[in-house]
Design a protein around this motif. Structure first.
Motif, PDB file in Angstrom:
ATOM      1  N   ARG A   1      -2.021   3.875   1.278  1.00  0.00           N
ATOM      2  CA  ARG A   1      -2.324   4.127   2.616  1.00  0.00           C
ATOM      3  C   ARG A   1      -1.208   4.341   3.484  1.00  0.00           C
ATOM      4  N   LYS A   2      -0.215   3.817   3.320  1.00  0.00           N
ATOM      5  CA  LYS A   2       1.136   3.834   4.029  1.00  0.00           C
ATOM      6  C   LYS A   2       2.028   4.874   3.412  1.00  0.00           C
ATOM      7  N   GLU A   3       2.983   5.413   4.313  1.00  0.00           N
ATOM      8  CA  GLU A   3       4.199   6.189   3.822  1.00  0.00           C
ATOM      9  C   GLU A   3       5.416   5.888   4.620  1.00  0.00           C
TER      10      GLU A   3
ATOM     11  N   ASP B   1       0.709  -1.278  -0.081  1.00  0.00           N
ATOM     12  CA  ASP B   1      -0.177  -0.004  -0.035  1.00  0.00           C
ATOM     13  C   ASP B   1       0.927   1.225   0.198  1.00  0.00           C
ATOM     14  N   MET B   2       1.935   1.117  -0.833  1.00  0.00           N
ATOM     15  CA  MET B   2       2.723   2.346  -0.905  1.00  0.00           C
ATOM     16  C   MET B   2       2.646   3.274  -2.125  1.00  0.00           C
TER      17      MET B   2
ATOM     18  N   SER C   1      -5.693   8.549   2.712  1.00  0.00           N
ATOM     19  CA  SER C   1      -5.263   7.789   1.747  1.00  0.00           C
ATOM     20  C   SER C   1      -5.696   8.431   0.431  1.00  0.00           C
TER      21      SER C   1
ATOM     22  N   TRP D   1       6.748   1.648   8.235  1.00  0.00           N
ATOM     23  CA  TRP D   1       5.870   2.595   7.676  1.00  0.00           C
ATOM     24  C   TRP D   1       4.861   3.188   8.789  1.00  0.00           C
ATOM     25  N   GLN D   2       4.299   4.388   8.553  1.00  0.00           N
ATOM     26  CA  GLN D   2       3.231   4.941   9.371  1.00  0.00           C
ATOM     27  C   GLN D   2       2.153   5.074   8.418  1.00  0.00           C
ATOM     28  N   LYS D   3       0.864   5.141   8.864  1.00  0.00           N
ATOM     29  CA  LYS D   3      -0.342   5.189   8.384  1.00  0.00           C
ATOM     30  C   LYS D   3      -0.429   6.891   7.775  1.00  0.00           C
TER      31      LYS D   3
END
Length: 597
Positions: free
Chosen positions: A446-448, A400-401, A441, A435-437
């Protein structure tokens, strides 16, 4: 060292970003005029080319009188004015129109015609940008909506002169606008936009081993992106070098297939003072726009799982006719996924090691790690990379990146100038848990990665050592040959109705057991293990009449990334499981009794 440098870069970034954001917000205010007549996802088609136009207008302002005078003189002499005008302008472009944007404001009734006249008087490289933006269509649409004069007037009121805003600052503001427009269109973001923090990680990994070289005054290096998109990778690489050594120079090269992305990339490079002739339009795989060129550094995020059927004819011709003298000598992947063709393309673009060598980073999905058995195109490509000792590291990123997919992705770092301690080795880093949320989104993203995560991964790469965290491995070191294997063909004899072995009657099998194809099997034997030893241990105890057909042996390579980070979790004791089952059963019985009462 890497952590300290990254922190320094962050300090610089914090100082520059507020000004850049206020400038981009000022330009973004043009959207207020477009609201209602344009959808949000269409704002960029107007605002980006107009921003480019205003910036170029301001950059050329001080030399405009000299350029016009030179133009008139060279026209009278019948001489090609181009080199003279470039010299007078002091830029890689010029404009020969008597108009500038402020003069356009003096004739509201003819703004449309005069704007066309002004744009057509730019040098060819700049005109190409507006053609690729299809800006003509937007001018017509704005004129029809009676918005053209208002929009141009509002932008003309914004001072983008380089004395006030330098190339670096203008580039950051332009990137901020690009990101805003990308976020408004998930399709655009997914296909042509790589998350900024992923690029920053790749750039860190690309440059970390060269800090000493890059810190020398006046150093010049080249960087190339074959799938340039809007130019984000090239821009962030430039930022990194500017932060660490303002006196170093990075010359950028790129190629892009999507016309709008190409226009944005070219405009961004122009704004930053780069030679836009180095940004080429077209399909990299079928028509290499930088044929014969080699580069110091390269970055790429090719499309995941996209078939290459449209260019199959050209790619196969190069593979068959040029072999290793072309780009695709080692092999071709299946037509359903062309990402490994970009890997080969970049390998072919590496500067020879004797001339300083190259390093590149490429984002790939999981498929190139293991798809295809021994002898397949994919396996042969992996074999070429590993047997030539080109793979430095692979970093597994969180899911989800990216904007258009939630799948697992991996950054490969490839180099033909490995430091001595990395030679013959490959490092795998499991960053899937780093990762952090995101607060909001964006499509599938959803993650970074936070700055701390990027620092952490960069440090793990720089230390080049095995590492564990919470009892789980996060960095592992392997020999290149650890990923290789031999696929051996195991034969067993054909037998007649009485169970007697059938012998061959002619050829090389004459007098020898005839193999039974229905009993044929294969075994994958690690390269580091002796085939006969493996065969005696693993096969003969179960099939004493078997033998190996050595003529069919093939060498293969795969990189089972996840397997190397798997940690066995033993099941709970049976007593605990039984107790849980009994409690659940008792609860169900009690519920049934309540219902029947």
């Amino acid at each position: 060292m890497a952590r300290q440098k990254t922190a320094t870069a962050e300090g610089t970034r914090e100082k520059t970003e507020p000004r850049q954001q206020s400038l981009s917000a000022l330009i973004w205010s043009l959207a207020d005029l477009l609201r209602g007549d344009y959808r949000q996802s269409e704002y960029g088609r107007v605002i980006l080319p107009l921003t480019v136009l205003r910036r170029l207008d301001c950059v050329l302002a001080s030399t405009k009188p000299a350029v016009l005078a030179e133009f008139d003189e060279k026209q009278k002499q019948g001489v090609n004015p181009d080199p003279y005008l470039l010299r007078k302008a002091g830029q890689s472009f010029y404009n020969t129109s008597p108009f500038d944007m402020k003069k356009l404001m003096g004739d509201q009734d003819h703004i449309r015609e005069n704007l066309y006249s002004y744009i057509s008087a730019f040098s060819p490289a700049v005109r190409d940008i507006f053609d690729r933006f299809e800006f003509h269509a937007q001018v017509e649409r704005l004129a029809k909506s009676k918005l053209l004069y208002q929009v141009v007037e509002k932008l003309t009121d914004i001072d983008l002169h380089p004395d006030r805003i330098d190339n670096h600052q203008m580039g950051l503001a332009f990137e901020e606008l690009i990101r805003k427009f990308a976020e408004l269109s998930n399709e655009t973001a997914g296909e042509h936009f790589t998350p900024r923090e992923v690029i920053r990680l790749m750039v860190n990994l690309l440059f970390i081993e060269d800090d000493e070289v890059l810190s020398k005054p006046g150093v010049v290096r080249t960087i190339y992106d074959p799938t340039a998109g809007t130019g984000g990778m090239l821009s962030i690489a430039g930022e990194y070098l500017a932060e660490h050594n303002p006196r170093a120079r990075l010359t950028v090269f790129g190629q892009e297939l999507n016309p709008e992305s190409y226009a944005i990339c070219k405009a961004d490079m122009l704004i930053k003072g780069q030679d836009v002739g180095n940004i080429v339009f077209g399909n990299t795989l079928s028509d290499d726009g930088h044929s014969g060129n080699r580069f110091d550094y390269m970055l790429a995020n090719p499309p995941f799982g996209v078939e290459w059927k449209k260019v199959e004819k050209e790619v196969r011709r190069e593979h068959e006719q040029q072999g290793y003298n072309g780009r695709f000598g080692p092999g071709l992947p299946r037509v359903s996924d062309g990402s490994m063709l970009f890997l080969l393309h970049l390998v072919a673009k590496m500067r020879p090691a004797a001339e300083g060598g190259s390093r590149f980073g490429i984002v790939l999905n999981g498929s190139p790690l293991f798809t295809g058995g021994a002898g397949s195109g994919e396996s042969e490509i992996r074999r070429h990379v590993l047997e030539n000792d080109l793979l430095e590291a692979i970093v597994g990123l969180p899911t989800d990146m990216f904007y258009n997919t939630g799948i697992s992705t991996y950054v490969w770092i490839v180099s033909n100038r490995k430091p001595d301690h990395r030679k013959g080795k490959v490092q795998l880093i499991d960053a899937t848990g780093m990762w952090q949320k995101m607060r909001k989104s964006l499509g599938s993203k959803r993650k970074e990665l936070s700055d701390a995560h990027i620092d952490d991964i960069t440090r793990l790469f720089g230390e080049f050592a095995e590492a564990k965290r919470d009892g789980k491995p996060i960095s592992r070191i392997f020999d290149n040959s650890d990923f290789g294997y031999r696929t051996v063909t195991v034969e067993r004899p054909e037998r007649d109705a009485t169970g007697k072995i059938v012998l061959g009657q002619k050829g090389k099998l004459k007098g020898k057991p005839q193999p039974d194809s229905s009993l044929r099997d294969t075994e994958n034997v690690p390269l580091k293990e002796d085939v006969e030893t493996y065969f005696r241990r693993e096969v003969l105890p179960h099939a004493p009449d078997a033998w190996i057909d050595h003529e069919k042996t093939k060498v293969g390579y795969e990189i089972p990334f996840n397997r190397h980070f798997y940690v066995f979790q033993p099941p709970r004791p049976l007593g605990e499981i039984d107790a849980d089952l009994k409690r659940t059963t008792d609860r169900i019985i009690a519920m049934i009794e309540e219902l029947s009462a």
